[in-house]
Design a protein around this motif. Sequence first.
Motif, mmCIF file in Angstrom:
data_model
loop_
_atom_site.group_PDB
_atom_site.id
_atom_site.type_symbol
_atom_site.label_atom_id
_atom_site.label_comp_id
_atom_site.label_asym_id
_atom_site.label_seq_id
_atom_site.Cartn_x
_atom_site.Cartn_y
_atom_site.Cartn_z
ATOM 1 N N ASN A 50 8.738 4.490 19.079
ATOM 2 C CA ASN A 50 9.902 3.708 19.491
ATOM 3 C C ASN A 50 11.164 4.415 19.021
ATOM 4 N N VAL A 51 12.207 4.347 19.820
ATOM 5 C CA VAL A 51 13.461 4.944 19.412
ATOM 6 C C VAL A 51 14.555 3.877 19.515
ATOM 7 N N SER A 52 15.402 3.851 18.503
ATOM 8 C CA SER A 52 16.452 2.832 18.508
ATOM 9 C C SER A 52 17.822 3.477 18.698
ATOM 10 N N VAL A 53 18.787 2.618 18.921
ATOM 11 C CA VAL A 53 20.138 3.032 19.295
ATOM 12 C C VAL A 53 20.740 4.135 18.413
ATOM 13 N N GLY A 54 20.663 3.945 17.092
ATOM 14 C CA GLY A 54 21.278 4.898 16.166
ATOM 15 C C GLY A 54 20.675 6.290 16.251
ATOM 16 N N GLN A 55 19.409 6.353 16.614
ATOM 17 C CA GLN A 55 18.746 7.652 16.711
ATOM 18 C C GLN A 55 19.258 8.435 17.905
ATOM 19 N N VAL A 56 19.584 7.705 18.952
ATOM 20 C CA VAL A 56 20.080 8.367 20.157
ATOM 21 C C VAL A 56 21.554 8.727 19.992
ATOM 22 N N ASP A 85 8.115 -6.979 28.975
ATOM 23 C CA ASP A 85 8.323 -7.693 27.728
ATOM 24 C C ASP A 85 7.267 -8.774 27.493
ATOM 25 N N ARG A 86 6.993 -8.976 26.216
ATOM 26 C CA ARG A 86 5.954 -9.918 25.789
ATOM 27 C C ARG A 86 6.153 -11.328 26.347
ATOM 28 N N ARG A 87 7.393 -11.726 26.539
ATOM 29 C CA ARG A 87 7.628 -13.114 26.978
ATOM 30 C C ARG A 87 7.017 -13.396 28.354
ATOM 31 N N PHE A 105 -1.876 4.961 22.069
ATOM 32 C CA PHE A 105 -1.503 4.096 20.952
ATOM 33 C C PHE A 105 0.008 3.943 20.934
ATOM 34 N N GLU A 106 0.469 2.875 20.280
ATOM 35 C CA GLU A 106 1.881 2.776 19.941
ATOM 36 C C GLU A 106 1.982 2.847 18.422
ATOM 37 N N ALA A 107 2.862 3.728 17.932
ATOM 38 C CA ALA A 107 3.080 3.831 16.489
ATOM 39 C C ALA A 107 4.104 2.786 16.076
ATOM 40 N N VAL A 122 -0.662 -9.167 24.941
ATOM 41 C CA VAL A 122 -1.792 -9.838 25.588
ATOM 42 C C VAL A 122 -2.674 -10.481 24.507
ATOM 43 N N GLU A 123 -2.723 -11.790 24.511
ATOM 44 C CA GLU A 123 -3.444 -12.499 23.442
ATOM 45 C C GLU A 123 -4.662 -13.259 23.930
ATOM 46 N N THR A 124 -4.736 -13.534 25.245
ATOM 47 C CA THR A 124 -5.874 -14.325 25.754
ATOM 48 C C THR A 124 -6.537 -13.628 26.947
#
Length: 279
Positions: free
Chosen positions: A117-123, A202-204, A57-59, A238-240
């Motif tokens: 997920n971890v973001s910049v400020g956390q690191v 990435d999703r794109r 899973f992704e939280a 993934v949508e389709t």
Amino acid sequence: ARQEGAGRARLFDAALGRAQRRRQQLLDALRSGAFDDAFRIVYQPKFSAVGRQLCGFEALARWQSASLGAVSPDEFIPLAEECGAIVPLGRWLLDRVCAQLRAWLDRGLAAEPVAVNVSVGQVANGDFLAAVEDALRRWRLPPELLQVEITESLLMQDLHSGSALAHALTGRGIEVHLDDFGTGYSSLAYLWELPVSALKLDRRFTLGLGAQPQARAIVDSVVALARALGKKVIAEGVETEDQARILLELGCDVLQGYLLARPMTAAAAALLLPGAAPS
Ligand code: C2E
Ligand code: CA
Ligand code: CA
Ligand code: CA
């Protein structure tokens, strides 16, 4: 005409006022430290591309506001970074995710790993590694049940601390996944040395499959690169069925997206885990 202008100005003021109030409400929730009241966590399943077995899973964090409903982290994470709440918020998230994993294990469920997920400020500001170790210890969890997603752009922004963190986590048995891969211009030479076990496309690129031949070529070469480096490829967004089929053909290992499952409550997620008994 002057009246019209005044009307537009009033509308503009009202919209600006609403945006400011929203921002203020968010800041209040972030600064209060009472995260249990304002935030919740949803879990989005990930599946093997072959056979579509649940594999983790992704939280994902949600801000649950009485007046505004569920607000996306795209809005509140940058604000949390700005006001410094990202460190305590990140600790809270880790604690809640680990508590959830412990609850699943205690119910006899075959828990799957949960990626945070971890973001910049956390690191940069917080001792993220210590927070991870604390949470695992407190909830008596094997490190394999926790995974960490670091964005490619975060890593490129601060290569030194990002790579040190990836080494430390991997060394402790926690998988690191490179999120939003393909958007951050990471040097291929560097990728070779980086202890990440998966590239999360990435999703794109998923979005472009089917319509744009370039997207297919990019996914194809990312898979080849990942194979050569001994890493897995996770496709998100993934949508389709069409996208899922092409991703499988191209050799992606893991699929995540609305086609397979939306982010869901912990209770709904538990129903997907083997060993779940009807309660
Ligand atoms: P991300 O890590 O790239 O997360 C994927 C986002 O795509 C999530 O949005 C998810 O709900 C959405 N998504 C999943 N499947 C599909 C799909 O099939 N189609 C489309 N269009 N979207 C899909 P969300 O939950 O709004 O999260 C946005 C971003 O906020 C995340 O991007 C992540 O960078 C950040 N974030 C989320 N939770 C946390 C957190 O707990 N801590 C930190 N530091 N950042 C978080
Ligand atoms: Ca498994
Ligand atoms: Ca992610
Ligand atoms: Ca992503």
